[in-house]
Write a protein that holds these residues in place. Structure first.
Motif, PDB file in Angstrom:
ATOM      1  N   ASP A 628      26.179  -2.019   7.443  1.00 36.46           N
ATOM      2  CA  ASP A 628      25.039  -2.701   6.821  1.00 36.46           C
ATOM      3  C   ASP A 628      24.303  -1.678   5.950  1.00 36.46           C
ATOM      4  O   ASP A 628      23.270  -1.137   6.324  1.00 36.46           O
ATOM      5  CB  ASP A 628      24.115  -3.265   7.895  1.00 36.46           C
ATOM      6  N   PHE A 629      24.824  -1.457   4.740  1.00 39.96           N
ATOM      7  CA  PHE A 629      24.293  -0.401   3.887  1.00 39.96           C
ATOM      8  C   PHE A 629      22.944  -0.770   3.279  1.00 39.96           C
ATOM      9  O   PHE A 629      22.066   0.084   3.122  1.00 39.96           O
ATOM     10  CB  PHE A 629      25.299  -0.054   2.785  1.00 39.96           C
ATOM     11  N   ARG A 630      22.768  -2.038   2.926  1.00 38.84           N
ATOM     12  CA  ARG A 630      21.470  -2.480   2.412  1.00 38.84           C
ATOM     13  C   ARG A 630      20.395  -2.304   3.479  1.00 38.84           C
ATOM     14  O   ARG A 630      19.273  -1.860   3.207  1.00 38.84           O
ATOM     15  CB  ARG A 630      21.542  -3.942   1.973  1.00 38.84           C
ATOM     16  N   GLY A 631      20.739  -2.660   4.711  1.00 39.94           N
ATOM     17  CA  GLY A 631      19.798  -2.481   5.808  1.00 39.94           C
ATOM     18  C   GLY A 631      19.446  -1.022   6.018  1.00 39.94           C
ATOM     19  O   GLY A 631      18.276  -0.677   6.259  1.00 39.94           O
ATOM     20  N   SER A 852      29.554  -9.044   1.214  1.00 39.79           N
ATOM     21  CA  SER A 852      28.650  -9.464   2.288  1.00 39.79           C
ATOM     22  C   SER A 852      27.626  -8.387   2.622  1.00 39.79           C
ATOM     23  O   SER A 852      26.561  -8.671   3.176  1.00 39.79           O
ATOM     24  CB  SER A 852      29.444  -9.819   3.548  1.00 39.79           C
ATOM     25  N   CYS A 853      27.957  -7.125   2.305  1.00 47.69           N
ATOM     26  CA  CYS A 853      27.009  -6.021   2.520  1.00 47.69           C
ATOM     27  C   CYS A 853      25.982  -5.934   1.406  1.00 47.69           C
ATOM     28  O   CYS A 853      25.091  -5.087   1.445  1.00 47.69           O
ATOM     29  CB  CYS A 853      27.765  -4.684   2.596  1.00 47.69           C
ATOM     30  N   GLY A 854      26.097  -6.751   0.396  1.00 44.82           N
ATOM     31  CA  GLY A 854      25.216  -6.675  -0.767  1.00 44.82           C
ATOM     32  C   GLY A 854      25.824  -5.842  -1.861  1.00 44.82           C
ATOM     33  O   GLY A 854      25.880  -6.235  -3.019  1.00 44.82           O
ATOM     34  N   ALA A 855      26.326  -4.668  -1.501  1.00 45.73           N
ATOM     35  CA  ALA A 855      27.007  -3.772  -2.439  1.00 45.73           C
ATOM     36  C   ALA A 855      27.572  -2.618  -1.635  1.00 45.73           C
ATOM     37  O   ALA A 855      27.065  -2.285  -0.566  1.00 45.73           O
ATOM     38  CB  ALA A 855      26.046  -3.246  -3.506  1.00 45.73           C
ATOM     39  N   THR A 856      28.641  -2.018  -2.167  1.00 47.85           N
ATOM     40  CA  THR A 856      29.190  -0.813  -1.554  1.00 47.85           C
ATOM     41  C   THR A 856      29.590   0.154  -2.649  1.00 47.85           C
ATOM     42  O   THR A 856      29.832  -0.250  -3.796  1.00 47.85           O
ATOM     43  CB  THR A 856      30.431  -1.106  -0.685  1.00 47.85           C
ATOM     44  N   PHE A 857      29.691   1.423  -2.310  1.00 44.03           N
ATOM     45  CA  PHE A 857      30.022   2.449  -3.295  1.00 44.03           C
ATOM     46  C   PHE A 857      31.425   2.268  -3.849  1.00 44.03           C
ATOM     47  O   PHE A 857      31.736   2.773  -4.926  1.00 44.03           O
ATOM     48  CB  PHE A 857      29.888   3.837  -2.660  1.00 44.03           C
ATOM     49  N   ASP A 858      32.304   1.552  -3.127  1.00 42.83           N
ATOM     50  CA  ASP A 858      33.699   1.437  -3.559  1.00 42.83           C
ATOM     51  C   ASP A 858      34.042   0.066  -4.122  1.00 42.83           C
ATOM     52  O   ASP A 858      35.210  -0.256  -4.284  1.00 42.83           O
ATOM     53  CB  ASP A 858      34.634   1.773  -2.392  1.00 42.83           C
TER      54      ASP A 858
END
Length: 952
Positions: A628-631, A852-858
């Motif tokens: 949950d990177f946004r969190g 689903s995480c909003g965004a990811t680095f990859d």
């Protein structure tokens, strides 16, 4: 003698520029150690042992993976790594040949050398180890030959138990052997006093703590075996009798599975396990007859020597006379030659004389001794001696001795005064303790600059029984628990929030803390005292890496809280410690999050900024681990607000680093670089900074995040230097979690750069280190990285096996931080072997997870791989593939990820070139390439440069 035997005996095999020290598991090239993974080294040793012969794949797998079912692909991966390390094929050199359909053969000429590698003793290590061993007696009476014989036996047979009654001198002999053999083990001699344990289940934890590593696995025995591996160590397990089953269960697998580990045990009974060689420690020899015995003759016997030496130590100034020699011989004989009993009797000689001591023995205990036969258990004899000694004490001394029996292991005079005093004044208690020391009922030792007291084990058990007879056991146990609760709870150093402090002086008291907790939560205990002690002791358990214990006590304490205890600072501390210990021992479950959030709510209620920052750091880490990177970014921003409100500059640095990590994970690479570098600059201004929050070194986290952000932004040379800095700093700190974090996130920088050899070395180190310290999720990450490396090397079959197995483990642990990375590697591998449908399904799953995480680095990389899969499919939709690659380019630009942009532009340019659109291909790729200012020899830039040349 076969080649295998020859190699083991002579230890050194020479081939080309290499020297292989099989016994030391060391490979040198031109005199310099060569880094080689453990599996690859096993393969090399096996092949060299049978140089010139074909070793089948089945034989190699059986040797290298004896207890694991693996595929041929695993073997091929490690053989390929071995060849690379040896330079096989370069400049005509040939070492390992593949024999199709059969196996492998070592084809280089091998010579054996009888000369062994000269290793100078690691003197500082040995010196440190000597200081950590109990001191040996300046003169040991009657046991010199025993020490000599057992030292030799231990070196050849590896597992020796010294067995005999209490008070016989087993520990004294074991300590002397440990000192005698310390050079043979280059300082790796570890003394583990099991007498400090109250729970047999903690035996492997105690051994692990002495060795300096964390046991975090569900099966601590496997963790210990993994750590020991091929290490050459001597474990001295002292006082096994009260945890005999647990000690036996630990010793047997160590002896059978850790070939370089030696065990010396002391116990009142044999462990009765495979491989044990029992040495019965018999009584000290004494004269059999009194008639005509002279003093000179009597003094040839160790029992008499010990008696007279201890009598002199207690203040007796006369030499043994011929008249007294038979009396002393009789005393020693009646005491069965038991060293402790002899010492206890001799301690009375200065006040009662030799004849008076004998008369006390005869008159006060004649019924007890009358009719005694040597067949009676010797511990009964010792009990009689203790009874005799006890009854000679003043009433105050008796009271203090009984009350001091509550202590486990060493204790201070201050602790003694607190627990043993009430009716008597402090001065009287101190005087009684000194008297008990003089009578050999209490021993003293100096640790650092402090004096510590300790009851001998048999004396402690005897006095504890007397305490129960007095009806004081629970009352004294309660005082004991309260003392240690106050001792730990009122110390500012140990109560600072889980920081990096030297806890060595507190480690001495761990046995007492355990005993106090055991009593507090027992049927006769005091729950309120237990809750308070548990909350005070949690930093100690965390600091000593006793995380399973920490979790267990926190769970018991929280379950025992009443309404008045809920919503208190004590609950906050327990929730914080429970979350930290559970995250490392049980994974990333809902209970971890619940504990963090409950603790955080309490910290906010109390406006406790320090604990808020700790718990926010914990929540930030937890959210990144579950993906949950946004969190995690929102939590890091909250950390900035809390640190500012508290005007906590160190907290601001931590929060900046958390922001940098979170921005990197969500794909804001420019922001990630800004926050990581800003935190580094502020940390440098502050000077010495404790970067450890919630079990993590946030400086290491920030360094690897910065390295990755720099690479993604196109600064590959800076990224490489920063990644290596993170690894080097983690190595210097030698904290298992930090080392693994540095390797996990730095290895991909090497992989992205195209430096596959350096990536492989880092991944091999990660797998070995995580295995040694039972960090299962980190080891699974290492196996997944090895799979990604194999796919990059076009060894897709082997890579897919590794990736699938690792992903299964990581899903079970809910360790999702790199899930999309490894799923994309899996999709890439499937594409390379032509499994296009499964590859598309896999990459779509990864894209959906990232969304689903909003965004990811990859995300840009996921879309690039999807576009390449679409373009490679038999019924390829080049329009859809191009659209996917265009999306990838847009995401990379939005994230300031120039490196991803280059990869996507290269893939799109190739697609356009294949469609005959040369100009458009050049116009797509060349502007991106021209924005780079460094790293032109990295793999991606070389590929792009060649393609630009082709389309121009």
């Amino acid at each position: 003698m076969g080649d295998s035997d020859n190699l083991r005996t002579n230890d050194v095999a020479l081939f080309g520029p290499f020297r292989l020290f099989a016994a030391e598991r060391l490979l040198e090239k031109a005199g310099e150690p060569l880094q080689l993974g453990g599996r690859a080294l096993d393969i090399l040793i096996t092949l060299v042992e049978r140089a010139g012969q074909v070793v089948t794949r089945k034989e190699l797998i059986s040797r290298v993976w004896p207890d694991v079912i693996v595929e041929d692909a695993n073997l091929r991966v490690h053989v390929a790594g071995l060849r690379k390390a040896l330079g096989d094929g370069r400049d005509g050199a040939r070492y390992v040949a593949n024999i199709p359909g059969r196996g492998y053969c070592f084809v280089a000429p091998v010579t054996r050398s009888a000369s062994r590698r000269s290793l100078s003793p690691a003197q500082p290590v040995i010196t440190d180890r000597v200081h950590k061993l109990p001191a040996r007696l300046t003169r040991m009476v009657g046991r010199e030959d025993t020490v000599r014989v057992l030292s030799a036996q231990l070196m050849t047979q590896r597992f020796v138990s010294i067995v005999g009654p209490g008070g016989m001198g087993k520990t004294t002999v074991a300590v002397s052997i440990a000192h005698a053999l310390i050079d043979n083990f280059e300082g790796a001699v570890f003394f583990i006093d099991l007498g400090a344990l109250t729970d047999p289940g903690l035996v492997p934890t105690a051994v692990a703590s002495a060795l300096g590593f964390m046991v975090q696995a569900k099966d601590p025995f496997l963790s210990l075996l993994a750590f020991l591996g091929e290490r050459r160590v001597l474990l001295v397990l002292d006082n096994c009798e009260h945890v005999i089953d647990a000690a036996a269960a630990l010793a047997e697998p160590i002896v059978s599975e850790a070939p370089q580990a030696h065990i010396l045990a002391t116990s009142r009974e044999a462990l009765r396990v495979e491989g044990e060689h029992v040495h019965l420690l018999y009584p000290l020899d004494g004269p059999l007859e009194d008639v005509g015995l002279t003093a000179a003759e009597a003094l040839t016997f160790p029992a008499v020597q010990l008696f007279m030496e201890r009598a002199a130590a207690s203040g007796y100034r006369s030499e043994l006379s011929d008249a007294d020699a038979p009396i002393v011989a009789g005393i020693c004989r009646r005491l069965d030659g038991i060293a402790l009993a002899i010492e206890l009797a001799a301690s009375r000689v200065s006040s009662n004389g030799i004849r008076g001591t004998a008369e006390l023995l005869d008159n006060r205990f004649k019924l007890l001794w009358h009719g005694r036969r040597t067949a009676l258990p010797r511990h009964q004899t010792l009990n009689a001696m203790l009874d005799w000694s006890y009854n000679l004490l003043r009433e105050c001394d008796k009271l203090v001795l009984c009350r001091l029996s509550v202590f486990v292991g060493v204790f201070t005079l201050k602790a003694a005064l607190s627990v043993a005093g009430t009716e008597a004044s402090d001065a009287e208690v101190a005087e009684a303790a000194a008297s008990l020391v003089a009578k050999s009922l209490i021993s003293t030792t100096t640790i650092g600059e402090s004096t510590y007291y300790r009851l001998l084990d048999t004396t402690q058990a005897y006095a504890a029984a007397k305490l129960t007879e007095r009806g004081e056991a629970d009352n004294i146990a309660r005082r004991h628990a309260i003392y240690y609760s106050n001792y730990l709870g009122h110390d500012e150093v140990i109560q600072s929030p889980f920081g990096e402090h030297d806890l060595s002086r507190y480690a001495l008291h761990i046995g007492n803390v355990r005993a106090a907790l055991e009593w507090s939560f027992s049927e006769h205990g005091n729950i309120a005292v237990g809750v308070e002690l548990a909350s005070s002791a949690t930093p100690l358990f965390v600091g000593l890496s006793l995380l399973d214990e920490c979790r267990s006590w926190c769970e018991q304490a929280l379950a025992a809280l009443d309404d008045a205890g809920r919503g208190t600072r004590r609950e906050m501390i327990l929730e914080e410690a429970l979350a930290l210990s559970s995250m490392f021992t049980k994974g990333n479950g809902d209970e971890v999050r619940a504990a963090i959030e409950r603790g955080l709510a309490l910290a906010e209620t109390f406006e406790d900024r320090d604990h808020q920052l700790q718990l926010l750091a914990g929540l930030n880490i937890f959210l990144t681990r579950i993906g949950d990177f946004r969190g995690s970014l929102a939590v890091a921003e909250q950390g900035i607000a809390v640190a500012r409100a508290a005007k906590n500059r160190a907290g601001l640095v931590m929060a900046d680093w958390m922001l940098g990590v979170s921005h990197h994970l969500v794909g804001n690479q420019a922001a990630a670089q800004r926050h990581c570098e800003g935190g580094m600059a502020n940390a440098a201004e502050l000077g010495q900074l404790n970067a450890n929050f919630f079990g993590y070194d946030h400086r290491i986290r920030a360094l690897v995040a910065l390295a990755r952000a720099l690479w993604l932004r196109g600064f590959s040379e800076q990224a490489l230097r920063t990644a290596q800095q993170a690894i080097d700093e983690a190595d210097r700190r030698d904290h298992p979690v930090s080392v693994c974090i540095s390797l996990i996130y730095a290895a991909p920088v090497f992989l992205w750069r195209g430096d596959l050899g350096r990536a492989e070395n880092s991944i091999e180190r990660l797998i070995a280190y995580a295995g040694r310290y039972s960090l299962a999720p980190y080891r699974a990450v290492g196996m997944a990285l090895m799979g990604e490396l194999a796919v990059t090397r076009d060894e897709a079959g082997a890579g897919l096996i590794l990736l699938r197995d690792a992903l299964e483990t990581l899903r079970a642990e809910q360790h999702n931080i790199l899930a999309t990375v490894f799923e994309s590697a899996l999709a890439e591998g499937l594409r390379k072997i032509g499994e296009f449908d499964e590859a598309l399904t896999t990459i779509n799953r990864a894209v959906a997870r990232a969304a689903s995480c909003g965004a990811t680095f990859d995300m840009a990389e996921l879309l690039r791989i999807k576009g390449q899969i679409l373009s490679a499919m038999p019924q390829s939709d080049r329009t859809s593939a191009a659209d996917c690659l265009m999306q990838s380019l847009a995401v990379a630009r939005e994230q300031s990820a120039l490196a991803w942009e280059l990869r996507s532009a290269t893939a799109l340019a190739r697609l356009l070139f294949d469609n005959g659109q040369r100009d458009r291909a050049r116009d797509t790729l060349a502007p991106v390439y021209n924005r780079f200012t460094e790293g032109f020899e990295t793999a991606d830039l070389r590929i792009a440069r060649r393609l630009i040349h082709d389309v121009t």
